[in-house]
Design an enzyme around this catalytic site. Structure first.
Site, PDB file in Angstrom:
ATOM      1  N   CYS A 364       1.045  -1.200   0.004  1.00 48.33           N
ATOM      2  CA  CYS A 364       0.110  -0.067  -0.057  1.00 48.33           C
ATOM      3  C   CYS A 364       0.824   1.288   0.139  1.00 48.33           C
ATOM      4  O   CYS A 364       0.930   2.108   0.984  1.00 48.33           O
ATOM      5  CB  CYS A 364      -0.813   0.115   1.307  1.00 48.33           C
ATOM      6  SG  CYS A 364      -2.119  -1.494   1.321  1.00 48.33           S
ATOM      7  N   TYR A 393      20.333  -9.602  -1.370  1.00 43.35           N
ATOM      8  CA  TYR A 393      19.757  -8.655  -0.705  1.00 43.35           C
ATOM      9  C   TYR A 393      18.344  -8.242  -0.943  1.00 43.35           C
ATOM     10  O   TYR A 393      17.789  -7.256  -1.185  1.00 43.35           O
ATOM     11  CB  TYR A 393      20.214  -7.413  -1.049  1.00 43.35           C
ATOM     12  CG  TYR A 393      21.926  -7.499  -0.426  1.00 43.35           C
ATOM     13  CD1 TYR A 393      22.163  -7.423   0.757  1.00 43.35           C
ATOM     14  CD2 TYR A 393      22.847  -7.256  -1.408  1.00 43.35           C
ATOM     15  CE1 TYR A 393      23.601  -7.644   1.122  1.00 43.35           C
ATOM     16  CE2 TYR A 393      24.035  -7.389  -0.983  1.00 43.35           C
ATOM     17  CZ  TYR A 393      24.557  -7.696   0.219  1.00 43.35           C
ATOM     18  OH  TYR A 393      25.921  -7.822   0.521  1.00 43.35           O
TER      19      TYR A 393
HETATM   20  N1  LLP Z   1      31.622  -7.327   4.206  1.00 42.06           N
HETATM   21  C1  LLP Z   1      31.293  -6.621   4.771  1.00 42.06           C
HETATM   22  C2  LLP Z   1      31.769  -5.977   5.979  1.00 42.06           C
HETATM   23  C3  LLP Z   1      29.899  -5.786   4.396  1.00 42.06           C
HETATM   24  O1  LLP Z   1      29.479  -4.985   5.331  1.00 42.06           O
HETATM   25  C4  LLP Z   1      29.203  -6.243   3.051  1.00 42.06           C
HETATM   26  C5  LLP Z   1      28.143  -5.644   2.691  1.00 42.06           C
HETATM   27  C6  LLP Z   1      29.954  -7.375   2.461  1.00 42.06           C
HETATM   28  C7  LLP Z   1      31.425  -7.850   2.987  1.00 42.06           C
HETATM   29  C8  LLP Z   1      29.586  -7.958   1.168  1.00 42.06           C
HETATM   30  O2  LLP Z   1      29.169  -6.934   0.266  1.00 42.06           O
HETATM   31  P1  LLP Z   1      28.733  -7.249  -1.315  1.00 42.06           P
HETATM   32  O3  LLP Z   1      30.090  -8.070  -1.914  1.00 42.06           O
HETATM   33  O4  LLP Z   1      27.840  -8.034  -1.169  1.00 42.06           O
HETATM   34  O5  LLP Z   1      28.810  -6.068  -1.937  1.00 42.06           O
HETATM   35  N2  LLP Z   1      21.315  -4.089   1.077  1.00 42.06           N
HETATM   36  C9  LLP Z   1      22.495  -3.435   0.100  1.00 42.06           C
HETATM   37  C10 LLP Z   1      23.789  -3.735   0.137  1.00 42.06           C
HETATM   38  C11 LLP Z   1      24.412  -3.818   1.451  1.00 42.06           C
HETATM   39  C12 LLP Z   1      25.676  -4.216   1.522  1.00 42.06           C
HETATM   40  C13 LLP Z   1      26.281  -4.207   3.160  1.00 42.06           C
HETATM   41  N3  LLP Z   1      27.520  -4.985   3.427  1.00 42.06           N
HETATM   42  C14 LLP Z   1      21.767  -3.377  -1.345  1.00 42.06           C
HETATM   43  O6  LLP Z   1      20.803  -3.978  -1.430  1.00 42.06           O
HETATM   44  O7  LLP Z   1      22.281  -3.203  -2.213  1.00 42.06           O
END
Ligand code: LLP
Length: 439
Positions: A364, A393
């Site tokens: 909504c 995510y």
């Molecule tokens: N290591 C740490 C300490 C992190 O904080 C993160 C992601 C990763 C690794 C992994 O990052 P990646 O490879 O997935 O980029 N919800 C957001 C993304 C938040 C990421 C948070 N930390 C989105 O949907 O885009």
């Protein structure tokens, strides 16, 4: 629409049906219902392997750590572990999930900027491999808890390297104005190192940084690698501590739109390896064990969400809304970050897109639109729409907003389609509610 599905790495049969792990999308939708998050097992495994193979080519000592926050369920922890990855957890709940999945505690890296005393006790009691300490409050708390429980806490210190890559502000994490980490430039990082070395209950193994997520260029990663290696050299000079481990976090971006050109996993690891080696040479340091923590680039491209089209509302001269049976409760990314996605009609890939639709969710809120401008052939209620690159995510950030039950997750490939998360039921929605007694 074939070009779109091919750009996302998915095949189709000769009648224009999208194939996911060898199964026509429509048959998966029929068997498991929609909305449905479909995960391609081979894609997930290949992405894990791509990291390990790249390291094997370019760097002698390494660890690849799956950032489970991208999709933390038993099956993804199991797959990552089977592929030789360690697991990054960012809460007691993720830690519990990884342990329940059978991941040995030693293979777990525990993160978070505000771990509670209970979570830290839990991590200590299980003897997790590494606790990544984020701030001074945690440092003293952990030292106390380790003393109290008679355990040694094996830690990395999270450093804020002062690098701001180009990505959405909410997912930039390495800059100076950040809730995460010890600042590199104001003396905090040095002080934290000294404090850790002074504590008999803390064993310091090295340093960590994470500069952000969905980063589509390699430069910020190179910069981070260099800044961190300079820091390792400085710590070695000024404190006499030689770090064995350098964890450069995650953040490699993926293709959401067919026009996105993310760097390959191999080129990403290659540049990190080159920079770290060059800096080690320059400073006369031995090579640290190099670690990365990818989440999105492992599970993101492996996921496709299937939706059934419901109502269609045409506003002449303005826009046509096609509403699907999901929305921001199962993929909050468009509403949260203005994230963009691409869609196809899953059983009509050979048709030419002639219309433009806003693919709306059913929460909504006017802002609950998954894709504002999707080019598709004319839609009818009942059509099956597939949205690509939804593995990371989405489910992990899903909620029960408007009391929509969370979707099911199915793992496909190797001739099998297996449910790995059941669809929630209405009963699940009220399970924790406590009604007031009847007066
Ligand atoms: N290591 C740490 C300490 C992190 O904080 C993160 C992601 C990763 C690794 C992994 O990052 P990646 O490879 O997935 O980029 N919800 C957001 C993304 C938040 C990421 C948070 N930390 C989105 O949907 O885009």
């Amino acid at each position: 629409m074939m070009q779109i599905s091919a750009a996302h790495g998915f095949a189709h049969d000769d009648r224009g049906n999208l194939l996911l792990g060898g199964f026509p999308a429509a048959s998966l939708a029929k068997e498991f219902g929609t909305p449905l998050l479909v995960l391609d097992e081979d894609r997930f495994r290949e992405n894990c392997r791509a990291y390990r193979e790249a390291f094997a080519r370019f760097y002698p000592k390494y660890e690849v750590i799956y950032a489970s926050k991208a999709l933390c369920v038993l099956a993804t922890c199991q797959l990552a572990h089977e592929e030789g990855l360690a697991i990054d957890v960012a809460s007691g709940g993720e830690l519990f999930t990884a342990l329940r999945a059978g991941v040995p505690a030693q293979r777990i890296f525990f993160h978070g900027n505000n771990k509670t005393p209970e979570e830290l006790r839990y991590a200590l009691s299980q003897s997790v491999g590494r606790i990544i300490v984020d701030n001074f409050t945690e440092l003293s708390l952990l030292a106390e808890l380790a003393k109290e429980t008679g355990k040694t806490a094996h830690i990395l210190l999270r450093i804020t390297p002062g690098i701001e890559p180009r990505t959405h502000r909410a997912i930039q994490t390495g800059g100076v104005d950040s809730k995460f980490g010890f600042d590199l430039n104001n003396g905090s990082a040095l002080e934290a190192t000294q404090k850790t070395l002074d504590s008999p209950h803390l064993a310091l193994h090295g340093f960590h940084c994470h500069i952000g997520s969905q980063i589509l260029e390699l430069e910020p990663f190179e910069q981070a690698a260099e800044v961190m290696m300079d820091f390792l050299a400085r710590i070695n000079r000024e404190v006499g501590f030689l770090a064995e481990e350098l964890n450069l976090g995650g953040g490699l971006g993926i293709r959401y739109l067919h026009t996105d050109e993310p760097p390959s996993i191999a080129s990403y690891i290659q540049v990190l390896a080159q920079r770290v080696k060059a800096k080690a040479h320059q400073h006369g340091l031995p090579l640290p064990i190099l670690m990365v923590e990818p989440g999105r680039s492992i599970v993101g491209p492996a996921g496709v969400t299937l939706y059934t089209v419901g109502t269609i509302k045409r506003i002449p001269g303005v826009r046509t809304y096609a509403s699907v049976d999901g929305g921001m409760y199962e993929n909050p990314r468009p509403a949260l970050y203005a994230a963009r996605y691409e869609a196809v009609v899953a059983d009509r890939l050979f048709e030419t897109p002639t219309e433009e639709y806003a693919i709306a969710g059913r929460c909504c809120e006017s802002g609950d639109v998954l894709i504002w401008e999707a080019s598709l052939p004319p839609l009818n209620p009942g059509d099956l729409v597939a949205v690509f690159a939804t593995g990371a995510y989405t489910y992990s950030m899903a909620s029960n907003y408007n009391r929509f039950p969370r979707p099911a997750v199915v793992l496909v490939g190797r001739g099998r389609a297996r449910l790995i998360v059941e669809r929630e039921t209405y009963e699940d929605l009220v399970r924790k509610d406590i009604p007031l007694p009847k007066e």
